[in-house]
Design an enzyme around this catalytic site. Sequence first.
Site, short mmCIF file in Angstrom:
data_model
loop_
_atom_site.label_atom_id
_atom_site.label_comp_id
_atom_site.label_asym_id
_atom_site.label_seq_id
_atom_site.Cartn_x
_atom_site.Cartn_y
_atom_site.Cartn_z
N PRO A 9 0.79 -1.23 0.00
CA PRO A 9 0.00 0.00 0.00
C PRO A 9 0.82 1.28 0.00
CG PRO A 9 -0.14 -1.11 2.14
CD PRO A 9 0.53 -2.06 1.18
N TYR A 22 10.85 9.21 1.08
CA TYR A 22 10.83 8.25 -0.03
C TYR A 22 11.36 8.82 -1.36
CZ TYR A 22 7.95 5.73 3.30
OH TYR A 22 7.50 5.08 4.43
C1 DQA Z 1 8.33 1.08 3.70
C2 DQA Z 1 8.48 1.27 5.21
C3 DQA Z 1 7.15 1.01 5.90
O1 DQA Z 1 7.29 1.22 7.31
C4 DQA Z 1 6.10 1.99 5.39
O2 DQA Z 1 4.84 1.71 5.98
C5 DQA Z 1 6.00 2.01 3.92
C6 DQA Z 1 7.23 1.94 3.13
C7 DQA Z 1 9.63 1.42 2.95
O3 DQA Z 1 9.76 1.01 1.81
O4 DQA Z 1 10.50 2.13 3.49
O5 DQA Z 1 4.93 2.21 3.36
O6 DQA Z 1 8.05 -0.29 3.45
#
Ligand code: DQA
Length: 150
Positions: A9, A22
Amino acid sequence: MKILVINGPNLNMLGIREPEIYGRDTYEDLCRLIREEADCLGVQVSLFQSNHEGALVDAIQGAYQKQDGLIINPAAYTHTSIALLDAVKAVGIPTIEVHLSDPDTREPFRRISYLRPACLDTVKGLGFDSYLAALRRLVSHCRSLKETSR
Ligand code: DQA
């Protein structure tokens, strides 16, 4: 060799969601990079993203006897989903968990990964390079499995 990359998600919101964590590149940019790396490695790659836990379980089950390896970023389901853990254990396909960020250095609730025990390895904290490093590691693992089964 066939590899399936599964994203959970909100990863379709890359480039928009929390760019300070990100980055500004999009999900389509990520898919392109993964496809390019797969071409360099000479493997077939498929990509799947869903915001729904059951759809992710279906994708893992659908890989049974069809895919040689799985790369999964379960996103928030990392920290909640026993269903994804059970699905990976059920299909018995070599799997690597990936994360763009390093969840272990963020909020305490991100430190639990339900998926990790079913995975060969976890690659985290490298941004998009987490996926590329995971792909190289998985392909080399699957190639050595094929060698030893000859
Ligand atoms: C994630 C880290 C998770 O804690 C977060 O909920 C995400 C992205 C990452 O790629 O850093 O949605 O999986």
